[in-house]
Design an enzyme around this catalytic site. Structure first.
Site, PDB file in Angstrom:
ATOM      1  N   TYR A  62      24.527 -44.733  -4.629  1.00 52.52           N
ATOM      2  CA  TYR A  62      23.558 -43.173  -5.716  1.00 52.52           C
ATOM      3  C   TYR A  62      22.885 -43.399  -7.127  1.00 52.52           C
ATOM      4  O   TYR A  62      24.239 -43.488  -7.768  1.00 52.52           O
ATOM      5  CB  TYR A  62      24.669 -41.998  -5.805  1.00 52.52           C
ATOM      6  CG  TYR A  62      24.883 -41.751  -3.761  1.00 52.52           C
ATOM      7  CD1 TYR A  62      23.993 -41.860  -2.757  1.00 52.52           C
ATOM      8  CD2 TYR A  62      25.344 -41.080  -3.765  1.00 52.52           C
ATOM      9  CE1 TYR A  62      24.561 -41.881  -1.385  1.00 52.52           C
ATOM     10  CE2 TYR A  62      26.021 -40.284  -2.437  1.00 52.52           C
ATOM     11  CZ  TYR A  62      25.491 -40.630  -1.126  1.00 52.52           C
ATOM     12  OH  TYR A  62      25.855 -40.466  -0.460  1.00 52.52           O
ATOM     13  N   GLY A  81      18.082 -28.734   2.027  1.00 50.58           N
ATOM     14  CA  GLY A  81      17.515 -27.624   1.299  1.00 50.58           C
ATOM     15  C   GLY A  81      16.897 -26.712   2.699  1.00 50.58           C
ATOM     16  O   GLY A  81      16.898 -25.528   2.644  1.00 50.58           O
ATOM     17  N   LEU A  82      16.074 -27.775   3.966  1.00 50.52           N
ATOM     18  CA  LEU A  82      14.789 -27.325   4.886  1.00 50.52           C
ATOM     19  C   LEU A  82      16.471 -25.965   5.739  1.00 50.52           C
ATOM     20  O   LEU A  82      15.303 -25.069   5.665  1.00 50.52           O
ATOM     21  CB  LEU A  82      14.875 -27.725   5.485  1.00 50.52           C
ATOM     22  CG  LEU A  82      13.430 -27.863   6.395  1.00 50.52           C
ATOM     23  CD1 LEU A  82      12.594 -28.625   7.055  1.00 50.52           C
ATOM     24  CD2 LEU A  82      13.171 -27.209   7.202  1.00 50.52           C
ATOM     25  N   LEU A  83      17.442 -25.918   5.856  1.00 49.34           N
ATOM     26  CA  LEU A  83      17.994 -24.810   6.427  1.00 49.34           C
ATOM     27  C   LEU A  83      18.388 -23.765   5.518  1.00 49.34           C
ATOM     28  O   LEU A  83      18.880 -22.990   6.288  1.00 49.34           O
ATOM     29  CB  LEU A  83      18.985 -25.465   6.852  1.00 49.34           C
ATOM     30  CG  LEU A  83      18.555 -26.221   8.464  1.00 49.34           C
ATOM     31  CD1 LEU A  83      19.712 -27.209   8.844  1.00 49.34           C
ATOM     32  CD2 LEU A  83      18.477 -25.062   9.630  1.00 49.34           C
ATOM     33  N   THR A  84      17.771 -23.893   4.286  1.00 51.56           N
ATOM     34  CA  THR A  84      18.246 -23.062   3.332  1.00 51.56           C
ATOM     35  C   THR A  84      17.036 -21.177   3.714  1.00 51.56           C
ATOM     36  O   THR A  84      17.670 -20.250   3.345  1.00 51.56           O
ATOM     37  CB  THR A  84      18.074 -22.937   2.235  1.00 51.56           C
ATOM     38  OG1 THR A  84      17.034 -23.145   1.879  1.00 51.56           O
ATOM     39  CG2 THR A  84      18.821 -23.970   1.280  1.00 51.56           C
ATOM     40  N   GLY A  85      16.170 -21.801   4.361  1.00 50.38           N
ATOM     41  CA  GLY A  85      15.134 -20.687   4.540  1.00 50.38           C
ATOM     42  C   GLY A  85      14.574 -20.500   3.457  1.00 50.38           C
ATOM     43  O   GLY A  85      13.514 -19.502   3.292  1.00 50.38           O
ATOM     44  N   LYS A  86      13.868 -21.231   2.289  1.00 57.52           N
ATOM     45  CA  LYS A  86      13.547 -20.927   0.830  1.00 57.52           C
ATOM     46  C   LYS A  86      12.457 -21.720   1.161  1.00 57.52           C
ATOM     47  O   LYS A  86      11.099 -21.297   0.088  1.00 57.52           O
ATOM     48  CB  LYS A  86      14.325 -21.711   0.187  1.00 57.52           C
ATOM     49  CG  LYS A  86      14.398 -23.220   0.021  1.00 57.52           C
ATOM     50  CD  LYS A  86      15.496 -23.511  -1.238  1.00 57.52           C
ATOM     51  CE  LYS A  86      15.564 -24.723  -1.431  1.00 57.52           C
ATOM     52  NZ  LYS A  86      16.790 -25.020  -2.794  1.00 57.52           N
ATOM     53  N   LEU A  92      22.708 -29.347   5.379  1.00 58.96           N
ATOM     54  CA  LEU A  92      20.219 -28.716   5.472  1.00 58.96           C
ATOM     55  C   LEU A  92      19.472 -28.910   5.664  1.00 58.96           C
ATOM     56  O   LEU A  92      19.175 -28.355   5.818  1.00 58.96           O
ATOM     57  CB  LEU A  92      20.611 -27.709   3.523  1.00 58.96           C
ATOM     58  CG  LEU A  92      22.212 -26.718   2.952  1.00 58.96           C
ATOM     59  CD1 LEU A  92      22.467 -26.303   2.420  1.00 58.96           C
ATOM     60  CD2 LEU A  92      22.266 -25.445   4.783  1.00 58.96           C
TER      61      LEU A  92
END
Ligand SMILES: NC(=O)c1ccc[n+]([C@@H]2O[C@H](COP(=O)([O-])OP(=O)(O)OC[C@H]3O[C@@H](n4cnc5c(N)ncnc54)[C@H](OP(=O)(O)O)[C@@H]3O)[C@@H](O)[C@H]2O)c1
Length: 312
Positions: free
Chosen positions: A59, A213-218, A210
């Site tokens: 990373y 981030g897709l599964l945050t709904g934003k 997530l």
């Protein structure tokens, strides 16, 4: 207080939310990193009882390890559990071309570098980041066993291994944990690996909880990305639109439960009986606070199957 769990057959007592540190270093995957917010997020995590941090030498080419080490400076060592990874062998300086390498000499050498970057004497969980087809699993296991015997690591495990890799690895060593990709939009882990892990009591910490981030709904489905999402299939064209619709249905269930979409997405993954922890990639104190809110409650059987149906 955070929800804690014993990580499979290890004696590591970890929070069920693990703080993911891939986001900790500016590179082509995550071009913008606000180190101050990240530092505040690490402190907030500890306040919330989140004691588990996942990083890797790869990373930011070692930078994420260094930053995490710095951010944890002064925190008593028994207050947090470090999971790290090895596999990518730079042919020159960190940042140069790299190849997969789980040979004994490389693992022993790279572990020393990671310990220095992390500014610690011991890595609690050292993971093979990917399977290296060029190295016999006996040799890889020999390296991890030596590190354990020498007190440099406490446990070791693997990431991105399939069930055959795990079987071969554990014929020669003690790979006590697995870090697979798993979330409500990608359930491939359930097909075979989950059974192996349950049968062998392997500690499972899953990543991309997530779906970046897709599964945050934003997201609305119209966004364009200059980070890792720009190359992920789930964020492209029709697939992106379909995923956004699925997440909207998830959001409706979340609202009826008085939770956020993010919290329900995390909880939905945590409920699988093979899963001990979900790693969530964190950039800000607000994000870790919201993720921590996925701990300490459960879905009923009916709610769980409603969630699965909503994601179909
Ligand atoms: N072993 C492996 O091969 C492997 C591979 C990938 C990841 N991992 C590990 O797993 C961790 C997490 O997986 P991931 O990186 O794929 O990401 P993820 O956890 O699926 O998603 C993280 C992203 O979601 C957004 N986010 C998080 N919390 C949020 C909140 N409360 N509200 C709104 N947005 C939020 C953030 O992005 P924005 O704020 O930029 O939108 C963040 O970068 C990594 O950090 C790493 O430790 C391991």
């Amino acid at each position: 207080m955070a929800e804690m769990i014993q990580l499979g057959r290890t004696d590591l007592n970890v929070s069920r939310i693990c703080f993911g540190c891939w986001q900790m270093s500016a590179n082509r995957f995550w071009p913008t990193v606000d180190e101050q917010k990240m530092q505040a997020a690490v402190r907030e995590a500890l306040e919330l009882g989140v004691n588990f941090f996942d990083t890797a030498d790869a990373y930011g080419d070692g930078h994420a390890e260094m930053l995490l080490g710095r951010m944890l400076e002064g925190v008593p060592r028994d207050r947090y559990i470090l999971a790290d990874k090895v596999y990518h062998h730079w042919l020159g300086e960190p940042g140069s071309k790299r190849v997969g390498d789980l040979s004994c000499d490389y693992i022993l050498w790279e572990c020393e570098q990671s310990l220095k970057r992390l500014n610690t004497d011991v890595i609690d969980l050292y993971q093979a980041h990917f399977y290296d087809v060029l190295t016999h699993p006996e040799e890889t296991a020999r390296a991890f066993e030596k590190l354990k015997k020498d007190g440099k690591i406490r446990y070791y495990g693997a990431s991105n291994y399939n069930a055959e890799h795990m079987r071969a690895a554990n014929r020669f060593g003690h790979f006590d944990t697995l870090q697979p990709r798993y979330n409500l939009l990608d359930r491939a882990f359930e097909e075979e690996l989950a059974y192996y892990c349950m049968a062998e009591n392997i500690g499972v910490l899953c990543y991309s909880t997530l779906e970046c981030g897709l599964l945050t709904g934003k997201f609305t489905g119209d966004e364009k990305f200059d980070d890792v999402r720009g190359i992920m299939a789930s964020f492209q064209g029709e697939q992106f639109q379909k995923n956004v619709q699925r997440v909207q249905r998830l959001g409706e269930i979340a609202e009826s439960l008085g939770k956020s979409t993010t919290q329900l997405a995390i909880r939905g993954a945590l409920e699988h009986p093979a899963v001990h922890c979900t790693i969530v990639g964190i950039k800000t104190p607000e994000q870790i606070r919201e993720a921590a809110g996925a701990m300490g409650w459960a879905l009923t059987r009916e709610q769980y199957y409603d969630v699965r149906a909503a994601m179909a």
